[in-house]
Design a protein around this motif. Structure first.
Motif, PDB file in Angstrom:
ATOM      1  N   LYS A 121      -3.649  -6.161  -6.461  1.00 32.63           N
ATOM      2  CA  LYS A 121      -4.295  -5.743  -5.235  1.00 32.63           C
ATOM      3  C   LYS A 121      -4.921  -6.763  -4.596  1.00 32.63           C
ATOM      4  O   LYS A 121      -5.814  -7.665  -5.149  1.00 32.63           O
ATOM      5  CB  LYS A 121      -5.466  -4.569  -5.956  1.00 32.63           C
ATOM      6  CG  LYS A 121      -4.557  -3.446  -6.565  1.00 32.63           C
ATOM      7  CD  LYS A 121      -5.611  -2.775  -7.277  1.00 32.63           C
ATOM      8  CE  LYS A 121      -6.624  -3.281  -8.335  1.00 32.63           C
ATOM      9  NZ  LYS A 121      -7.351  -2.421  -8.927  1.00 32.63           N
ATOM     10  N   ASP A 158      -1.064  -5.471  -1.074  1.00 34.85           N
ATOM     11  CA  ASP A 158      -0.793  -5.434  -2.216  1.00 34.85           C
ATOM     12  C   ASP A 158       0.586  -5.721  -2.566  1.00 34.85           C
ATOM     13  O   ASP A 158       1.553  -5.401  -1.704  1.00 34.85           O
ATOM     14  CB  ASP A 158      -1.085  -3.887  -2.911  1.00 34.85           C
ATOM     15  CG  ASP A 158      -2.677  -3.414  -2.627  1.00 34.85           C
ATOM     16  OD1 ASP A 158      -3.450  -4.500  -2.314  1.00 34.85           O
ATOM     17  OD2 ASP A 158      -2.810  -2.357  -2.476  1.00 34.85           O
ATOM     18  N   ILE A 169       7.739  -6.097  -3.807  1.00 35.35           N
ATOM     19  CA  ILE A 169       7.418  -4.982  -2.496  1.00 35.35           C
ATOM     20  C   ILE A 169       5.864  -5.092  -2.000  1.00 35.35           C
ATOM     21  O   ILE A 169       4.932  -5.257  -2.868  1.00 35.35           O
ATOM     22  CB  ILE A 169       7.531  -3.543  -3.123  1.00 35.35           C
ATOM     23  CG1 ILE A 169       8.697  -3.354  -3.736  1.00 35.35           C
ATOM     24  CG2 ILE A 169       7.299  -2.425  -1.790  1.00 35.35           C
ATOM     25  CD1 ILE A 169       8.966  -1.860  -4.432  1.00 35.35           C
ATOM     26  N   GLU A 170       6.109  -5.738  -0.655  1.00 36.90           N
ATOM     27  CA  GLU A 170       4.809  -5.610  -0.178  1.00 36.90           C
ATOM     28  C   GLU A 170       4.356  -4.408   0.246  1.00 36.90           C
ATOM     29  O   GLU A 170       5.090  -3.780   0.814  1.00 36.90           O
ATOM     30  CB  GLU A 170       4.829  -6.662   1.136  1.00 36.90           C
ATOM     31  CG  GLU A 170       4.821  -8.196   0.723  1.00 36.90           C
ATOM     32  CD  GLU A 170       4.747  -9.248   1.933  1.00 36.90           C
ATOM     33  OE1 GLU A 170       4.117  -8.648   2.867  1.00 36.90           O
ATOM     34  OE2 GLU A 170       5.117 -10.224   1.529  1.00 36.90           O
ATOM     35  N   MET A 171       2.902  -3.881   0.287  1.00 36.57           N
ATOM     36  CA  MET A 171       2.488  -2.808   0.836  1.00 36.57           C
ATOM     37  C   MET A 171       1.299  -3.149   1.602  1.00 36.57           C
ATOM     38  O   MET A 171       0.296  -3.648   1.045  1.00 36.57           O
ATOM     39  CB  MET A 171       1.960  -1.784  -0.446  1.00 36.57           C
ATOM     40  CG  MET A 171       3.250  -1.419  -1.125  1.00 36.57           C
ATOM     41  SD  MET A 171       2.879  -0.250  -2.507  1.00 36.57           S
ATOM     42  CE  MET A 171       4.413   0.277  -3.097  1.00 36.57           C
ATOM     43  N   HIS A 172       1.449  -2.587   2.866  1.00 37.92           N
ATOM     44  CA  HIS A 172       0.273  -3.096   3.871  1.00 37.92           C
ATOM     45  C   HIS A 172      -0.527  -1.997   4.165  1.00 37.92           C
ATOM     46  O   HIS A 172      -0.229  -0.747   4.311  1.00 37.92           O
ATOM     47  CB  HIS A 172       0.978  -3.851   5.234  1.00 37.92           C
ATOM     48  CG  HIS A 172       1.768  -4.923   4.900  1.00 37.92           C
ATOM     49  ND1 HIS A 172       1.232  -6.410   5.193  1.00 37.92           N
ATOM     50  CD2 HIS A 172       2.904  -5.218   4.367  1.00 37.92           C
ATOM     51  CE1 HIS A 172       2.071  -7.218   4.693  1.00 37.92           C
ATOM     52  NE2 HIS A 172       2.915  -6.634   4.355  1.00 37.92           N
ATOM     53  N   GLU A 208       7.747   3.364  -7.166  1.00 38.16           N
ATOM     54  CA  GLU A 208       7.352   2.904  -5.723  1.00 38.16           C
ATOM     55  C   GLU A 208       6.690   4.040  -4.868  1.00 38.16           C
ATOM     56  O   GLU A 208       5.380   4.212  -4.389  1.00 38.16           O
ATOM     57  CB  GLU A 208       8.534   2.333  -4.754  1.00 38.16           C
ATOM     58  CG  GLU A 208       7.986   1.857  -3.399  1.00 38.16           C
ATOM     59  CD  GLU A 208       9.199   1.309  -2.614  1.00 38.16           C
ATOM     60  OE1 GLU A 208       8.828   1.244  -1.498  1.00 38.16           O
ATOM     61  OE2 GLU A 208      10.292   1.230  -3.152  1.00 38.16           O
ATOM     62  N   ARG A 230       2.895   4.328  -3.428  1.00 47.97           N
ATOM     63  CA  ARG A 230       2.485   4.577  -2.114  1.00 47.97           C
ATOM     64  C   ARG A 230       1.699   5.856  -1.842  1.00 47.97           C
ATOM     65  O   ARG A 230       1.008   5.941  -1.249  1.00 47.97           O
ATOM     66  CB  ARG A 230       3.911   4.531  -1.296  1.00 47.97           C
ATOM     67  CG  ARG A 230       4.478   3.381  -1.077  1.00 47.97           C
ATOM     68  CD  ARG A 230       5.760   3.467  -0.326  1.00 47.97           C
ATOM     69  NE  ARG A 230       6.456   2.170  -0.160  1.00 47.97           N
ATOM     70  CZ  ARG A 230       6.165   1.053   0.505  1.00 47.97           C
ATOM     71  NH1 ARG A 230       4.861   1.104   1.265  1.00 47.97           N
ATOM     72  NH2 ARG A 230       6.825  -0.055   0.493  1.00 47.97           N
ATOM     73  N   ARG A 249      -1.967   4.992  -3.197  1.00 49.75           N
ATOM     74  CA  ARG A 249      -2.412   4.201  -2.029  1.00 49.75           C
ATOM     75  C   ARG A 249      -2.983   5.008  -0.905  1.00 49.75           C
ATOM     76  O   ARG A 249      -4.094   4.906  -0.384  1.00 49.75           O
ATOM     77  CB  ARG A 249      -1.807   2.887  -1.579  1.00 49.75           C
ATOM     78  CG  ARG A 249      -1.622   1.865  -2.707  1.00 49.75           C
ATOM     79  CD  ARG A 249      -0.544   0.880  -2.058  1.00 49.75           C
ATOM     80  NE  ARG A 249      -1.304  -0.175  -1.305  1.00 49.75           N
ATOM     81  CZ  ARG A 249      -0.933  -0.335  -0.124  1.00 49.75           C
ATOM     82  NH1 ARG A 249      -0.359   0.428   0.700  1.00 49.75           N
ATOM     83  NH2 ARG A 249      -1.555  -1.219   0.428  1.00 49.75           N
ATOM     84  N   ASP A 250      -1.991   5.754  -0.479  1.00 50.07           N
ATOM     85  CA  ASP A 250      -2.425   6.675   0.642  1.00 50.07           C
ATOM     86  C   ASP A 250      -3.583   7.604   0.386  1.00 50.07           C
ATOM     87  O   ASP A 250      -4.453   7.867   1.272  1.00 50.07           O
ATOM     88  CB  ASP A 250      -0.968   7.394   1.138  1.00 50.07           C
ATOM     89  CG  ASP A 250      -1.409   8.282   2.403  1.00 50.07           C
ATOM     90  OD1 ASP A 250      -1.609   8.038   3.428  1.00 50.07           O
ATOM     91  OD2 ASP A 250      -1.435   9.634   2.268  1.00 50.07           O
TER      92      ASP A 250
END
Length: 280
Positions: free
Chosen positions: A181, A192, A201-204, A239, A243, A246-247
């Motif tokens: 994180k 993250d 995997i980039e998570m923005h 994944e 996701r 995070r949402d």
């Protein structure tokens, strides 16, 4: 899954309800899982400080885990504050004994107030005994630095290398994941990294400006644990679970202003989608 998932949090109790087992149970419930709890520590804590920590006798901790797993089908495990090396060792031993699935380890080391929640000698035990039992670990940047015995990553490039090194600490067999994180990096964007040893995997997301960030790490890891059994049949189930978690957390942070809890770092709104919306 066709049946409601049973998910257990093994962690500490925060009386203010923003973090620890109480927050985990809220996240489980909000995301459609049945929540169970094993108490690994009691804290005297509010939104501003931790003023005391009490841990149960090890035999009683073991009995909590054994009694629960002997009766209840457990579909995922969230690990939070464990406190001491002996607690870490005991939890790792019992999880191995019961072959617990989807163990999500949030290596809780420091509270939002800055108070330390994990003894230094427990870190080595966490590396040696608990990480091998983990399906996913979810450290923030300071926690990653402690686990790796290195400096804290201060860029996304540094995060890439740290994530790779953290993945090397997990078993090579089977699916094992690292979610690093990046919330401690400066700037208006959150990044993250989710890594399984093969795909990074980039998570923005956009940073939400608020002081109500108490228990965000607990909430994210418990949300992931709640969703993993529910997405397990999907090709990209892990994944999708991350996701979705995070949402859920970002929406809980955005709605945190509807709550009025304490004078420090307030909690996120775990039931933002279920309670009637309050006027701004």
């Amino acid at each position: 899954m066709s049946r409601i998932a049973n998910v257990v949090s093994i962690a500490g109790v925060d009386p203010s309800g923003g973090a620890g087992v109480l927050a985990d149970l809220k996240a489980f419930s909000a995301l459609g899982a049945y929540g169970c709890g094993v108490i690994a520590a009691l804290t005297a804590q509010n939104t501003q400080a931790v003023t005391g920590v009490h841990t149960p006798p090890i035999d009683f901790l073991r009995k909590q885990i054994d009694t629960l797993f002997a009766d209840v089908r457990i579909d995922a495990v969230k690990l939070g504050m464990l406190g001491t090396a002996e607690i870490v060792r005991t939890v790792a031993d019992r999880l191995a004994h019961f072959k617990a699935p989807f163990v999500v380890c949030d290596p809780v080391m420091v509270a939002k107030s800055g108070d330390h929640l994990l003894a230094r000698e427990a870190v080595a035990m966490l590396r040696e005994a608990l990480l091998p039992q983990s399906f996913m670990i979810t450290p923030n940047l300071p926690e990653a630095a402690v686990l790796l015995e290195s400096g804290t990553p201060d860029s996304v490039k540094d995060m890439y290398r740290a994530t790779e090194r953290l993945r090397e600490m997990l078993p090579t067999s089977g699916q094992r994941w690292v979610l690093l994180k990046g919330g401690h990096l400066p700037g208006g964007e959150l990044v993250d990294l989710l890594f399984d040893g093969d795909r990074m995997i980039e998570m923005h997301a956009r940073r939400i400006e608020t002081k109500n960030t108490h228990g965000t790490g607990c909430t994210l890891s418990s949300a992931i644990a709640a969703l993993l059994p529910q997405t397990a049949g999907d090709a990209n189930g892990v994944e999708a679970a991350v996701r979705g978690a995070r949402d859920y957390l970002l929406r809980a942070i955005a709605a945190s202003g509807e709550l009025d809890v304490g004078h420090g770092h307030g909690p996120v709104h775990h039931f933002h989608a279920l309670w009637p919306q309050r006027p701004a």
